[in-house]
Design a protein around this motif. Sequence first.
Motif, PDB file in Angstrom:
ATOM      1  N   LEU A 156       0.842  -1.210   0.000  1.00 21.13           N
ATOM      2  CA  LEU A 156       0.000   0.000   0.000  1.00 21.13           C
ATOM      3  C   LEU A 156       0.873   1.254   0.000  1.00 21.13           C
ATOM      4  O   LEU A 156       0.572   2.240  -0.687  1.00 21.13           O
ATOM      5  CB  LEU A 156      -0.930  -0.001   1.217  1.00 21.13           C
ATOM      6  N   GLU A 157       1.958   1.191   0.772  1.00 27.69           N
ATOM      7  CA  GLU A 157       2.842   2.369   0.835  1.00 27.69           C
ATOM      8  C   GLU A 157       3.442   2.668  -0.543  1.00 27.69           C
ATOM      9  O   GLU A 157       3.515   3.826  -0.967  1.00 27.69           O
ATOM     10  CB  GLU A 157       3.937   2.103   1.878  1.00 27.69           C
ATOM     11  N   ARG A 158       3.825   1.591  -1.255  1.00 28.30           N
ATOM     12  CA  ARG A 158       4.383   1.775  -2.593  1.00 28.30           C
ATOM     13  C   ARG A 158       3.332   2.316  -3.566  1.00 28.30           C
ATOM     14  O   ARG A 158       3.632   3.096  -4.463  1.00 28.30           O
ATOM     15  CB  ARG A 158       4.964   0.456  -3.117  1.00 28.30           C
ATOM     16  N   MET A 159       2.083   1.866  -3.372  1.00 27.40           N
ATOM     17  CA  MET A 159       1.002   2.392  -4.213  1.00 27.40           C
ATOM     18  C   MET A 159       0.827   3.884  -3.971  1.00 27.40           C
ATOM     19  O   MET A 159       0.590   4.657  -4.912  1.00 27.40           O
ATOM     20  CB  MET A 159      -0.319   1.681  -3.899  1.00 27.40           C
ATOM     21  N   GLY A 160       0.933   4.285  -2.709  1.00 25.88           N
ATOM     22  CA  GLY A 160       0.837   5.704  -2.380  1.00 25.88           C
ATOM     23  C   GLY A 160       1.939   6.486  -3.088  1.00 25.88           C
ATOM     24  O   GLY A 160       1.699   7.573  -3.630  1.00 25.88           O
ATOM     25  N   ASP A 161       3.143   5.913  -3.108  1.00 31.19           N
ATOM     26  CA  ASP A 161       4.259   6.563  -3.817  1.00 31.19           C
ATOM     27  C   ASP A 161       3.925   6.713  -5.302  1.00 31.19           C
ATOM     28  O   ASP A 161       4.203   7.755  -5.912  1.00 31.19           O
ATOM     29  CB  ASP A 161       5.545   5.710  -3.695  1.00 31.19           C
ATOM     30  N   CYS A 162       3.347   5.661  -5.880  1.00 32.23           N
ATOM     31  CA  CYS A 162       2.989   5.709  -7.308  1.00 32.23           C
ATOM     32  C   CYS A 162       1.995   6.842  -7.574  1.00 32.23           C
ATOM     33  O   CYS A 162       2.131   7.581  -8.555  1.00 32.23           O
ATOM     34  CB  CYS A 162       2.382   4.380  -7.770  1.00 32.23           C
ATOM     35  N   ALA A 163       0.984   6.966  -6.689  1.00 32.96           N
ATOM     36  CA  ALA A 163      -0.023   8.022  -6.866  1.00 32.96           C
ATOM     37  C   ALA A 163       0.653   9.391  -6.806  1.00 32.96           C
ATOM     38  O   ALA A 163       0.342  10.292  -7.604  1.00 32.96           O
ATOM     39  CB  ALA A 163      -1.108   7.897  -5.792  1.00 32.96           C
ATOM     40  N   GLU A 164       1.582   9.530  -5.874  1.00 33.95           N
ATOM     41  CA  GLU A 164       2.305  10.807  -5.747  1.00 33.95           C
ATOM     42  C   GLU A 164       3.115  11.089  -7.027  1.00 33.95           C
ATOM     43  O   GLU A 164       3.081  12.204  -7.560  1.00 33.95           O
ATOM     44  CB  GLU A 164       3.234  10.755  -4.527  1.00 33.95           C
ATOM     45  N   HIS A 165       3.817  10.052  -7.501  1.00 38.69           N
ATOM     46  CA  HIS A 165       4.602  10.241  -8.734  1.00 38.69           C
ATOM     47  C   HIS A 165       3.702  10.644  -9.901  1.00 38.69           C
ATOM     48  O   HIS A 165       4.061  11.487 -10.728  1.00 38.69           O
ATOM     49  CB  HIS A 165       5.340   8.941  -9.107  1.00 38.69           C
ATOM     50  N   MET A 166       2.525  10.026  -9.955  1.00 42.84           N
ATOM     51  CA  MET A 166       1.611  10.312 -11.063  1.00 42.84           C
ATOM     52  C   MET A 166       1.269  11.799 -11.111  1.00 42.84           C
ATOM     53  O   MET A 166       1.350  12.435 -12.172  1.00 42.84           O
ATOM     54  CB  MET A 166       0.334   9.462 -10.924  1.00 42.84           C
ATOM     55  N   VAL A 167       0.881  12.370  -9.951  1.00 43.20           N
ATOM     56  CA  VAL A 167       0.478  13.785  -9.997  1.00 43.20           C
ATOM     57  C   VAL A 167       1.680  14.697 -10.256  1.00 43.20           C
ATOM     58  O   VAL A 167       1.557  15.738 -10.895  1.00 43.20           O
ATOM     59  CB  VAL A 167      -0.293  14.235  -8.732  1.00 43.20           C
ATOM     60  N   ARG A 168       2.831  14.303  -9.744  1.00 44.95           N
ATOM     61  CA  ARG A 168       4.031  15.117 -10.006  1.00 44.95           C
ATOM     62  C   ARG A 168       4.348  15.147 -11.506  1.00 44.95           C
ATOM     63  O   ARG A 168       4.762  16.167 -12.055  1.00 44.95           O
ATOM     64  CB  ARG A 168       5.240  14.571  -9.230  1.00 44.95           C
ATOM     65  N   ARG A 169       4.181  14.000 -12.164  1.00 36.34           N
ATOM     66  CA  ARG A 169       4.460  13.950 -13.603  1.00 36.34           C
ATOM     67  C   ARG A 169       3.433  14.796 -14.378  1.00 36.34           C
ATOM     68  O   ARG A 169       3.782  15.500 -15.330  1.00 36.34           O
ATOM     69  CB  ARG A 169       4.412  12.513 -14.113  1.00 36.34           C
ATOM     70  N   VAL A 170       2.168  14.692 -13.949  1.00 36.99           N
ATOM     71  CA  VAL A 170       1.129  15.444 -14.656  1.00 36.99           C
ATOM     72  C   VAL A 170       1.377  16.949 -14.519  1.00 36.99           C
ATOM     73  O   VAL A 170       1.158  17.716 -15.449  1.00 36.99           O
ATOM     74  CB  VAL A 170      -0.277  15.082 -14.126  1.00 36.99           C
TER      75      VAL A 170
END
Lengths: 234, 256
Positions: free
Chosen positions: A94-108
Amino acid sequence: MPDHIVTGFDDDLGRLRGHVRDMGLRVRCQYNDAMSCVFSWDEDLYEKVLRSDDEVDRSEERVVDFSTQILMLRQPVSVDLREVISALRIACDLERMGDCAEHMVRRVKELPSGVLEDGGILGDMRDSIYRSMLHAGEQLEGTMSSYERRDAEEAIRAWMLDDKLDEAYALSVKGILSSMKNLPEHVKVLSSMLMLVKDVERVGDHATNIAESVHYMVTGRRLKDALPSWAGKD
Amino acid sequence: MEGLSRIKVECRGVSAFYGETQALNEVNLSIYDHEVMALIGPSGCGKSTFLRSLNRMNDLVSGCRIEGEISLDGEDIYGRGMDVTRLRTRVGMVFQKPNPFSKSVFENVAYGPRIHGMASNRSELEGIVETSLRRASLWEEVKDRMKQPGSSLSGGQQQRLCIARAIALNPEVILMDEPCSALDPIATARIEELIAELRGSYSLVVVTHSIQQAARISDRVAFFHLGKLVEDGLTGDIYNDPKDDRTLGYITGRFG
């Protein structure tokens, strides 16, 4: 299953489940917010996704600390041990998924506005990218629901959703790579988008890990050994 | 599991009765060469009765009757030709409470080999005593105290002295009935380490009330309940996913 003779043990396991459920809810919200941000940029939502990541990290620490305490003080075996081990593994995913979500918005945030809209450089791929994100979200929902219900069959169903995600992901990657050839001047934007869909695919991978943890927790056996014969085992 | 090749002790349909009361009901269980088998289960489940049936200790309990077949290397231990004294040298036993003889440390270990004529002279006897004490991981602690009474040792040392006493007779199987229940955690750890070492030379059957200890020391576990063998299997398998709800209830502390 009957309660433990030592009722405090049941209380501890109940609290641990509560911590994992709470963490799952936070990551589901965070992922859904990130998905909204991708298709309709919202600065407040962006900030919220970043803040959520800190909360998710703290949730993971709670699960790890509490699991360690149970292992130390209760010395669980069998189904109880699997419950604690699975909680630790699920919290990590779950923690890694949270990181992925954060990366997604940073890229956008780095992308020029309108790239995914009709007429934008990735307008043609909006559908496949949307479907990738939708399937990853469904997988996350399904696996956490299987955890809450302690349902091994539901975990298998959620695990098998990965095929749909892979299909949409492959289509997205193919489209982005093709655009890179045709629109070399936009390769920076397209590279960001490629990494974004990779983040989405990683969310799906972590969801399948969670499904496997849930299956092991409930049955004591590997999920891949319990798949129907027609399902792939790779 | 490595070493699980040869059956050392085979039990078929073993039942035990104390007068009219049935304590064991049709137990089928095999003990393999060089394995540690832990017997677990709630008080009164029959695990100690089963253990004592393996070297006919129950013969000493009036009114106790054993039915079924127990064989050691294929030989029926309840058969007519069985020399029970010889059987008990081949199948040694260590009890819950350390019970050294009222003799010196040396004599505690030397007594058995001497009466069984295992040494032809003093030097051979001293060799057996030293080897046995070394195997029981006690030699370094008692080599300068051989003439002191066995009872002068600490509880953990006394228990290792009892293990040395059993080893001195060159047994093939060692039975242990809750060998650590009277010991502190350090002495318990020493016995558990010793059990791991002895596994290389003997088959060990250990009754324990501690499911954590059974997990630490055993290759296989057998769970008894109300005189019946509920299930047995590799320790890792039983502790991960027992087949029977009664076993699950017992090992996870849910037993009603």
